[in-house]
Design a protein around this motif. Structure first.
Motif, PDB file in Angstrom:
ATOM      1  N   ARG A  96       0.825  -1.210   0.000  1.00  0.00           N
ATOM      2  CA  ARG A  96       0.000   0.000   0.000  1.00  0.00           C
ATOM      3  C   ARG A  96       0.859   1.260   0.000  1.00  0.00           C
ATOM      4  NH1 ARG A  96      -5.581  -0.017  -1.212  1.00  0.00           N
ATOM      5  NH2 ARG A  96      -6.393  -1.999  -0.513  1.00  0.00           N
ATOM      6  N   SER A  97       1.937   1.260   0.794  1.00  0.00           N
ATOM      7  CA  SER A  97       2.712   2.496   0.843  1.00  0.00           C
ATOM      8  C   SER A  97       3.478   2.692  -0.462  1.00  0.00           C
ATOM      9  CB  SER A  97       3.625   2.525   2.065  1.00  0.00           C
ATOM     10  OG  SER A  97       4.421   1.380   2.113  1.00  0.00           O
ATOM     11  N   ALA A  98       3.917   1.587  -1.084  1.00  0.00           N
ATOM     12  CA  ALA A  98       4.602   1.727  -2.371  1.00  0.00           C
ATOM     13  C   ALA A  98       3.634   2.284  -3.421  1.00  0.00           C
ATOM     14  CB  ALA A  98       5.146   0.372  -2.818  1.00  0.00           C
ATOM     15  N   ASP A 157     -13.267   5.617   6.843  1.00  0.00           N
ATOM     16  CA  ASP A 157     -11.859   6.020   6.775  1.00  0.00           C
ATOM     17  C   ASP A 157     -11.032   5.107   5.886  1.00  0.00           C
ATOM     18  OD1 ASP A 157     -12.370   8.045   8.498  1.00  0.00           O
ATOM     19  OD2 ASP A 157     -11.559   7.068  10.280  1.00  0.00           O
ATOM     20  N   LEU A 158     -11.441   3.847   5.801  1.00  0.00           N
ATOM     21  CA  LEU A 158     -10.606   2.858   5.125  1.00  0.00           C
ATOM     22  C   LEU A 158     -11.401   2.173   4.019  1.00  0.00           C
ATOM     23  CD1 LEU A 158      -9.095   0.957   8.167  1.00  0.00           C
ATOM     24  CD2 LEU A 158      -7.763   2.125   6.457  1.00  0.00           C
ATOM     25  N   ASP A 170      -7.702  14.833   6.634  1.00  0.00           N
ATOM     26  CA  ASP A 170      -7.881  14.448   8.035  1.00  0.00           C
ATOM     27  C   ASP A 170      -8.009  12.934   8.184  1.00  0.00           C
ATOM     28  OD1 ASP A 170      -7.811  17.052   8.754  1.00  0.00           O
ATOM     29  OD2 ASP A 170      -9.979  17.310   8.876  1.00  0.00           O
ATOM     30  N   ARG A 171      -8.753  12.337   7.228  1.00  0.00           N
ATOM     31  CA  ARG A 171      -8.941  10.886   7.320  1.00  0.00           C
ATOM     32  C   ARG A 171      -7.613  10.165   7.213  1.00  0.00           C
ATOM     33  NH1 ARG A 171     -14.363  10.697   4.388  1.00  0.00           N
ATOM     34  NH2 ARG A 171     -13.184  11.184   2.541  1.00  0.00           N
ATOM     35  N   VAL A 172      -6.779  10.625   6.286  1.00  0.00           N
ATOM     36  CA  VAL A 172      -5.471   9.993   6.110  1.00  0.00           C
ATOM     37  C   VAL A 172      -4.647  10.140   7.387  1.00  0.00           C
ATOM     38  CG1 VAL A 172      -3.286  10.182   4.886  1.00  0.00           C
ATOM     39  CG2 VAL A 172      -5.425  10.182   3.611  1.00  0.00           C
ATOM     40  N   GLY A 184      -2.766   4.743   0.815  1.00  0.00           N
ATOM     41  CA  GLY A 184      -3.127   3.599  -0.014  1.00  0.00           C
ATOM     42  C   GLY A 184      -4.516   3.075   0.276  1.00  0.00           C
ATOM     43  N   TYR A 185      -4.995   3.257   1.496  1.00  0.00           N
ATOM     44  CA  TYR A 185      -6.317   2.735   1.861  1.00  0.00           C
ATOM     45  C   TYR A 185      -7.409   3.791   1.773  1.00  0.00           C
ATOM     46  CZ  TYR A 185      -4.485  -1.639   3.715  1.00  0.00           C
ATOM     47  OH  TYR A 185      -3.926  -2.869   3.841  1.00  0.00           O
TER      48      TYR A 185
END
Lengths: 379, 507
Positions: free
Chosen positions: A353-355, B380-381, B468-470, B496-497
């Motif tokens: 996910r971070s990549a 949020d996700l 804010d969510r991130v 990413g999410y």
């Protein structure tokens, strides 16, 4: 200013008559679409009336045509900001004037000057399916953007899917304009979903149509519109097209007119790319990106066209990536899901996910509305 | 003669004291009941009469009047039967009055004189404690639940004859099985996270969601395992504390769902998508808790989110924001607690048949529009669920037998404790509860993370709210990793999410 100044009265009358008789055209002709317009749209007024109106009504139609007050029509057009260009006047596309059955009049939104400017640049038509894959949509957008950035006018049909993506790209690419050829009156935003895009095109570019203002589209008017798109451009690029489809009709017109046909290859297993792949088999030029289109347009004078500006240099971006991100990028390119990306790149879920976030920040991948990742084209 | 007996009526999920006054005097034999009683209460006259006679007691041929006070409160249900019967017995001198001052009673009567259990016994016991009664007489089935309130002596009674004995001082029940005074967390749930093969990304998303109390949306084709994954969420949430368990028990008891005794598992509610707005947030008259309240301290799972009615989803908005459902009916207003986690799932295209999908853009954008809207502001996700290839399910190496629920639960509990410490005195309980200003004040980014967020959010077209969510999610990820400062990788993973801007079709 006189809106109808760009058109002679005979052509105006003929175009308005076609508009009046538009609903009859579909009813009369039960032939396959590409034959439907066969000659009919090139007929003179009297022949049109004889072909499409039952004898009992002919008198009324003729009288309507005689009594038509072109000054009043012109005043109305002025008010709506619509202009008319007939094939005896500038800036009617030269290529179209010499095609078979040229439209008597092109009705314009955006102004004659803009049309003249757009036609003075190289012109390319980009068409494709209304139900594209994310890949096709991305390619169409990138093509439109990069071609416009290189100074090429992009013509398309303002349909959903590929057409809209190409227009959007061309508007974002900015340097050249984009021409939308409609299958209905130029002042009718159709399909409605694209109203905002239509508005952007009217404000910054050109929207034109063979049909007079206010008319809705008819079944026959879509293939008729395709002949205008094919004839206006030097090259027709098919991005994604099923078989059979309207895009293939456009490509066939282009072929018949002796203009270039090119296609973007798709997966051979995908039905939505079958049409485009079929064109390639039959000898269409292969388009992998805007550079291929530019090469096809002017093999010798490529230097005349300036290359795409303001676009990230792909090679540098990729080489600057960390190893994890590069592995994830490779996995995204193979078009598999996140799960497979993690397995392929041998990374923990959190690292994947971070990549992906880093890749997105670098403009190398993008997310569709459902959050799936895909490789960004042209970058 | 006049007698009065204390009992209770349900009011939302708590109770309200009701005094039953019975007057018996000579005259034509009639039995009237006044005090805004609904039909079930009025029918209790027949039950009381038959129960008395069948228990060998005397039903007096006198002019009888029962009044349920306070007179302006609507009374529902059959839990008044016992109080009316006892009042009648006292008014006709069949039992002494003395004990009635310190005893409250509740219970439904069968015609034979047996006592039937009632809904909301825990709420009644709490009410009895509040009103200062020392003893509460309840049907035997309700004893364990009512005994959870330790300050009141709960007297379980099988039938009407025994109550007469009890009030005469001739019999006393055994002490009920004491409610668990020493609370033990429940044994591990049978739904084990470690058994799930593949789905590494989704398991990670569940872990983050559990650790920060974040609402989660899962998108994926039918059959990919969305429901299977959601069902495993309660097992990785930290165990209920005794106070939380009491809250949950009281709610479930009022709704008639309690098994008797303490509810010690986090609830998992998955209403069908045809549920009405009332069914989801509560309502009707008398107001009953909805699914949102039944999922209090647990998980509310909405499968096929796009199929829920717009009205139902809109009704959830405010409760999700505030953790409380306010229901106003006429002049009365009732509030139900609603602090659960929302987990929603939907298909990745409207037809739900990915293999043969030919949905047009228009259909897809309509579908997305139905999904979008204010509800998504509370999510949020987002994670994508993909079908795990059959090959992997069958032959996949057992290395994919990942972290067990218990291990994840420990990490989650540790992350939650860090949040509780940080959020003390702010009114928020977990990271998901933080509002915009709290988020910006409490989430400390390392300089790397700040730079990374700035750089990435431009490419990602992040709105203020999305920002804010991130931050909230990044804070949770850092909590899971036991880091006080939020680092760049935490921010990146949170990005990413995040939710993509719905409705804006990728050009």
């Amino acid at each position: 200013m006189n809106a109808a100044a760009g058109a002679c009265s005979g052509c105006l009358r003929r175009s308005l008559l076609i508009g009046r008789l538009a609903p009859r055209i579909a009813g009369l002709l039960g032939k396959p679409p590409e034959k439907r317009k066969g000659g009919l749209l090139g007929l003179g007024c009297e022949e049109l009336v004889e072909a499409l109106v039952v004898p009992a009504e002919r008198h009324d139609v003729r009288r309507w045509l005689e009594e038509l007050d072109l000054d009043a029509v012109s005043a109305e057009l002025d008010e709506a900001g619509i202009e008319a260009v007939c094939r005896h006047c500038q800036p009617y596309p030269t290529a179209l004037a010499f095609a078979a059955d040229p439209p008597p009049v092109l009705w314009l939104l955006g102004g004659r000057q803009r049309l003249a400017d757009a036609l003075s640049a190289p012109v390319v038509t980009v068409v494709g399916t209304r139900k594209p894959s994310p890949y096709g949509r991305e390619i169409a957008y990138a093509l439109g953007r990069d071609l416009a950035a290189a100074g090429v006018t992009v013509v398309s049909g303002l349909a959903l899917g590929i057409d809209a993506a190409a227009h959007r790209g061309a508007l974002d690419g900015r340097r050249a304009s984009s021409i939308a050829v409609m299958a209905n009156g130029p002042d009718v935003p159709y399909p409605r979903t694209n109203t905002l895009l239509w508005r952007r095109l009217v404000d910054d570019s050109v929207v034109m149509s063979e049909l007079p203002p206010g008319l809705r589209p008819y079944r026959w008017s879509f293939p008729a519109r395709n002949r205008i798109m094919a004839a206006t451009a030097e090259l027709t690029v098919v991005v994604e097209a099923a078989e059979p489809s309207g895009s293939l009709i456009t490509a066939r017109f282009a072929g018949q007119l002796g203009r270039g046909v090119a296609a973007v290859p798709g997966r051979v297993t995908s039905w939505s790319a079958a049409g485009a792949n079929g064109l390639l088999r039959d000898g269409a030029a292969v388009v992998r990106g805007a550079q291929d289109v530019l090469a096809e347009l002017a093999p010798d004078s490529r230097a005349m066209l300036r290359g795409p500006r303001d676009l990230p240099e792909p090679a540098n971006e990729v080489s600057a990536l960390d190893p994890a991100a590069r592995r994830v990028l490779e996995a995204v390119e193979s078009e598999e899901g996140l799960e497979a990306i993690g397995r392929r790149a041998r990374l923990a879920a959190s690292d994947v996910r971070s990549a992906l976030a880093r890749l997105e920040g670098a403009g190398l991948v993008l997310r569709d509305p459902l959050g799936r990742y895909l490789r960004r084209a042209g970058g | 003669m006049l007698a009065s007996v204390a009992t209770f009526t349900l009011d939302g999920i708590s109770s309200r004291e009701v005094t039953v006054e019975v007057d018996a005097r000579r005259g034509l034999p009639t039995f009237t009941l006044v005090g805004l009683a609904d039909r079930a209460v009025r029918e209790s006259r027949e039950r009381v009469r038959a129960a008395l006679l069948n228990s060998g007691l005397d039903f007096p041929q006198q002019r009888l009047a029962a009044n349920l006070a306070p007179a302006h409160v609507h009374k529902h249900g059959a839990s008044f039967d016992l109080a009316i019967a006892v009042g009648l017995l006292a008014a006709t001198g069949q039992v002494p009055h003395e004990r009635l001052a310190s005893h409250a009673v509740c219970g439904e009567l069968s015609l034979s004189g047996r006592l039937r259990p009632v809904r909301g016994a825990l709420a009644f016991a709490v009410g009895a404690r509040h009103a200062g009664y020392e003893h509460l007489i309840v049907p035997e089935e309700n004893a364990e639940e009512a005994a959870l309130v330790s300050e009141v002596e709960v007297l379980p009674v099988p039938d009407l004859a025994r109550i007469v004995d009890l009030l005469r001082g001739e019999w006393a029940p055994l002490a009920p099985v004491a409610g668990r005074r020493v609370f033990q967390p429940p044994p591990p749930s049978e739904l084990e996270l470690g058994e799930v093969r593949g789905h590494a990304d989704a398991k990670r998303a569940l872990e983050i969601a559990a650790a920060g109390g974040h609402n989660l949306l899962m998108i994926g084709p039918p059959g990919a395992g969305k429901t299977m994954l959601a069902r495993r969420l309660p097992a990785i949430l930290p165990p209920l504390s005794f106070e939380e368990a009491l809250e949950v028990t009281q709610i479930h008891s009022v709704a008639g769902l309690a098994p008797g005794g303490l509810v010690d598992r986090r609830p998992f509610r998955s209403p069908h998508h045809t549920v009405s707005a009332q069914g989801l947030v509560g309502g009707a008259s008398p107001p009953r808790p909805g699914e949102l309240t039944l999922a209090h301290r647990g998980v509310l799972f909405l499968d096929e989110l796009a199929e829920f009615s717009r009205a139902a989803l809109d009704a959830m908005r405010q409760p999700l924001e505030e953790g409380v459902v306010e229901i106003v009916r006429g002049q009365r207003s009732v509030s139900f607690p609603a602090r659960g986690m929302l987990v929603a799932a939907c298909n990745d295209c409207p037809c739900g048949r990915p293999a043969v999908c030919s949905c047009s853009d228009l259909e897809l954008s309509r579908y997305l529009r139905r999904l979008s809207g204010p509800l998504l502001d509370r999510i949020d996700l987002v994670c994508q669920i993909e079908a795990v290839p059959t090959v992997e399910l069958v032959t996949g190496p057992d290395r994919s037998r990942g972290t067990s629920s218990a291990e994840v639960r420990d990490q989650v509990a540790r992350a939650r404790r860090r949040q509780v410490d940080r959020l003390a005195s702010t009114g928020a309980h977990c990271n998901a509860d933080m509002d915009g200003s709290l988020t910006r004040r409490l989430v400390e980014l390392s300089s790397d993370a700040a730079a990374s967020l700035l750089g990435l959010s431009q490419g990602a077209a992040l709105s203020g709210r999305g920002h804010d969510r991130v931050l909230r999610v990044a804070r949770t990820i850092a909590d899971l990793a036991v880091r006080e400062e939020v680092e760049a990788r935490d921010v990146e993973e949170a990005l990413g999410y995040r939710l993509s801007p719905f409705g804006r079709v990728a050009a």
